[in-house]
Design an enzyme around this catalytic site. Structure first.
Site, short mmCIF file in Angstrom:
data_model
loop_
_atom_site.label_atom_id
_atom_site.label_comp_id
_atom_site.label_asym_id
_atom_site.label_seq_id
_atom_site.Cartn_x
_atom_site.Cartn_y
_atom_site.Cartn_z
N GLY A 108 0.84 -1.19 0.00
CA GLY A 108 0.00 0.00 0.00
C GLY A 108 0.87 1.24 0.00
O GLY A 108 2.05 1.19 0.37
N CYS A 109 0.30 2.37 -0.40
CA CYS A 109 1.11 3.59 -0.49
C CYS A 109 1.59 4.03 0.89
O CYS A 109 2.80 4.17 1.12
CB CYS A 109 0.33 4.70 -1.18
SG CYS A 109 -1.25 5.12 -0.44
N TYR A 110 0.68 4.21 1.84
CA TYR A 110 1.09 4.62 3.17
C TYR A 110 1.98 3.57 3.85
O TYR A 110 3.02 3.92 4.46
CB TYR A 110 -0.13 4.89 4.05
CG TYR A 110 -0.95 6.09 3.68
CD1 TYR A 110 -0.39 7.37 3.60
CD2 TYR A 110 -2.31 5.97 3.43
CE1 TYR A 110 -1.15 8.49 3.29
CE2 TYR A 110 -3.09 7.08 3.12
CZ TYR A 110 -2.51 8.34 3.05
OH TYR A 110 -3.27 9.44 2.75
#
Length: 310
Positions: free
Chosen positions: A117-119
């Site tokens: 995921g990005c975060y």
């Protein structure tokens, strides 16, 4: 018939899929397969496309990604899933090549790769080396804060900021206030934590880019832990990494603000350790593109590893 590997992008009209397609456009070492609009929701046609591919890139909602995997009958098909459907699932290799010295090799030989995921990319990049080094206890009461560009919310959110009613979009939004966001289990597992971290996400009125920060209290860390010991551990872990840079002590001391957009349209990430040693207050920060290292850039990096390892 061409011997070049065939790569099928399932969901190439979403934010991540479009960027992956753009990054692969013009490549001469592979063939790209996408479906015309009329066939994208045709289960039979999708199954044919997936099973004809050497590598399938899934840029789909979670349920659709699981369905796509269930359609695979050809044992030679390899998968990169950009959704969150398989990020904590058994049998899937986590697609963060810098996770450890061995991870790029695992990705290169894997049949099933789940894109981070990005975060979580920023949180895990900061925490995993420090937990492994014993500098941050696995049960530390972590609170992670991050601000992303609005593209992190997908096409619907992009439309709010770039569509006809863009002038009404909020300049800044903090969300996930129930603290039930889908990212903490992924962060906990791959950072090596024994407790679920608190995660507070936000997005601002800029298209892409992320600043993620984690505050630490030195009194809760092993004796002698300070900015330099944390920085040195990160620098050692990422020594030689192509896409991850750790600010030197001098660079961090000269940094007064962080711009979330500095790595836009790249697959690069910068990590920094800041804080006030006199007060025992420490701050870990990561800056990267939510559509680059946080999504499409990472997917292409994993694809290249898998193509070389095939």
């Amino acid at each position: 018939m061409s011997n070049l590997p065939l790569v099928f992008i399932d969901g190439d009209q979403g934010t991540t899929g479009l960027q992956i397609h753009e990054r692969l456009r013009g490549r001469t070492d592979l063939r790209l397969l996408t479906l015309p609009a009329a066939e994208r929701k045709d289960a039979l046609r999708r199954a044919e496309a997936i099973n004809s591919a050497d590598i399938a890139l899934l840029c789909l909602p979670d349920a659709a990604a699981r369905e796509a995997v269930s359609l695979i009958e050809n044992p030679r098909v390899r998968v990169i899933d950009a959704s969150s459907a398989h990020r904590t699932a058994d049998g899937w290799t986590y697609g963060f090549p810098e996770l450890s010295a061995e991870q790029s090799g695992r990705i290169a030989s894997a049949n099933r790769v789940t894109n981070p995921g990005c975060y979580p990319t920023g949180a895990i990049a900061l925490l995993r080396p420090l937990v492994a080094a014993g500098l941050v206890p696995a049960d530390y009461p972590l609170a992670i804060q991050a601000v992303s560009g609005y593209s992190g919310g997908g096409r619907a959110q992009v439309e709010q900021y770039e569509g006809p009613e863009a002038g009404q979009a909020a300049p800044f939004v903090t969300y996930g206030l129930s603290l039930k966001h889908k990212h903490p289990p992924e962060i906990q597992l791959h950072a090596g934590l024994s407790q679920r971290p608190i995660f507070v996400p936000s997005y601002g009125a800029f298209r892409q880019g992320i600043v993620l920060s984690i505050a630490l209290q030195a009194r809760l860390l092993p004796a002698g832990t300070n900015k330099e010991t944390l920085r040195a551990a990160l620098a050692q872990h990422y020594a030689g990494a192509r896409h991850v840079t750790v600010l030197t002590a001098a660079q961090a001391a000269a940094t007064e603000r962080l711009d979330p957009t500095i790595h836009n349209n790249s697959n690069d990430m910068t990590l920094g350790v800041f804080g006030n040693d006199d007060e025992g207050h420490l701050l870990l920060c990561a800056v990267f593109d939510n559509l680059g290292k946080g999504a499409s850039g990472a997917a292409v990096q994993n694809l290249d590893l898998m193509l070389r390892g095939a």
